[in-house]
Motif scaffolding. Structure first.
Motif, PDB file in Angstrom:
ATOM      1  N   VAL A   1       0.838  -1.205   0.000  1.00 52.67           N
ATOM      2  CA  VAL A   1       0.000   0.000   0.000  1.00 52.67           C
ATOM      3  C   VAL A   1       0.865   1.244   0.000  1.00 52.67           C
ATOM      4  CG1 VAL A   1      -1.671   1.342   1.361  1.00 52.67           C
ATOM      5  CG2 VAL A   1      -1.989  -1.123   1.068  1.00 52.67           C
ATOM      6  N   SER A   2       1.931   1.239   0.798  1.00 52.01           N
ATOM      7  CA  SER A   2       2.840   2.384   0.852  1.00 52.01           C
ATOM      8  C   SER A   2       3.510   2.627  -0.504  1.00 52.01           C
ATOM      9  CB  SER A   2       3.903   2.145   1.928  1.00 52.01           C
ATOM     10  OG  SER A   2       4.816   3.208   1.950  1.00 52.01           O
ATOM     11  N   ALA A   3       3.981   1.560  -1.143  1.00 55.04           N
ATOM     12  CA  ALA A   3       4.626   1.695  -2.454  1.00 55.04           C
ATOM     13  C   ALA A   3       3.621   2.192  -3.485  1.00 55.04           C
ATOM     14  CB  ALA A   3       5.229   0.363  -2.889  1.00 55.04           C
ATOM     15  N   TRP A   4       2.413   1.662  -3.454  1.00 55.40           N
ATOM     16  CA  TRP A   4       1.388   2.083  -4.402  1.00 55.40           C
ATOM     17  C   TRP A   4       1.036   3.559  -4.188  1.00 55.40           C
ATOM     18  CZ3 TRP A   4      -0.352   1.230  -8.908  1.00 55.40           C
ATOM     19  CH2 TRP A   4      -1.586   1.693  -9.318  1.00 55.40           C
ATOM     20  N   THR A   5       0.933   3.983  -2.935  1.00 51.02           N
ATOM     21  CA  THR A   5       0.640   5.387  -2.631  1.00 51.02           C
ATOM     22  C   THR A   5       1.750   6.288  -3.151  1.00 51.02           C
ATOM     23  OG1 THR A   5      -0.601   4.702  -0.663  1.00 51.02           O
ATOM     24  CG2 THR A   5       0.101   7.004  -0.764  1.00 51.02           C
ATOM     25  N   GLU A   6       2.991   5.855  -2.974  1.00 50.15           N
ATOM     26  CA  GLU A   6       4.129   6.632  -3.461  1.00 50.15           C
ATOM     27  C   GLU A   6       4.106   6.721  -4.994  1.00 50.15           C
ATOM     28  OE1 GLU A   6       8.996   6.377  -3.346  1.00 50.15           O
ATOM     29  OE2 GLU A   6       7.844   5.425  -1.734  1.00 50.15           O
ATOM     30  N   ILE A   7       3.829   5.625  -5.644  1.00 54.33           N
ATOM     31  CA  ILE A   7       3.749   5.615  -7.102  1.00 54.33           C
ATOM     32  C   ILE A   7       2.627   6.540  -7.579  1.00 54.33           C
ATOM     33  CG2 ILE A   7       3.151   4.196  -9.121  1.00 54.33           C
ATOM     34  CD1 ILE A   7       4.539   1.842  -7.568  1.00 54.33           C
TER      35      ILE A   7
END
Length: 107
Positions: free
Chosen positions: A96-102
């Motif tokens: 979720v964190s990586a997706w939010t950053e992307i």
């Protein structure tokens, strides 16, 4: 179009139509639900969208080539057993964190 086949298996899900507890037009709601379960809708769904519908009997009308092109099993039970179905992802927070950053970088 083909599905990715990650080492842990394809993440599978179930999605469908529901009726509001107080529909404004129950007949239209039921007609929509019925039409989504029709043979034509099932064949279209797997052939053009790549999702396997609830109408498993209609799947016999879909050519083997469609399943081969999608890289998925024709047999629903085999397909579901080969993937991740309703299991909590152990590193969900990282995903979720990586997706939010992307997503924050997408304009």
């Amino acid at each position: 179009m083909a599905y990715l086949t990650p080492p842990g298996g394809i993440f599978t899900y179930v999605c469908g139509l529901v009726m509001h507890k107080d529909p404004s037009n129950e007949d239209k709601a039921l007609a929509l639900i019925d039409s989504s379960l029709s043979d034509d809708a099932a064949v279209y769904t797997v052939s053009h969208i790549g999702d396997e519908p609830a109408n498993t009997q209609a799947m016999s009308k879909v050519p083997d080539s469609v399943f081969a092109n999608l890289n998925i099993q024709r047999d629903l039970e085999t397909f579901l057993k080969s993937g991740i179905f309703q299991r909590r992802l152990k590193d969900k927070d990282k995903i979720v964190s990586a997706w939010t950053e992307i997503r924050s970088g997408i304009q």
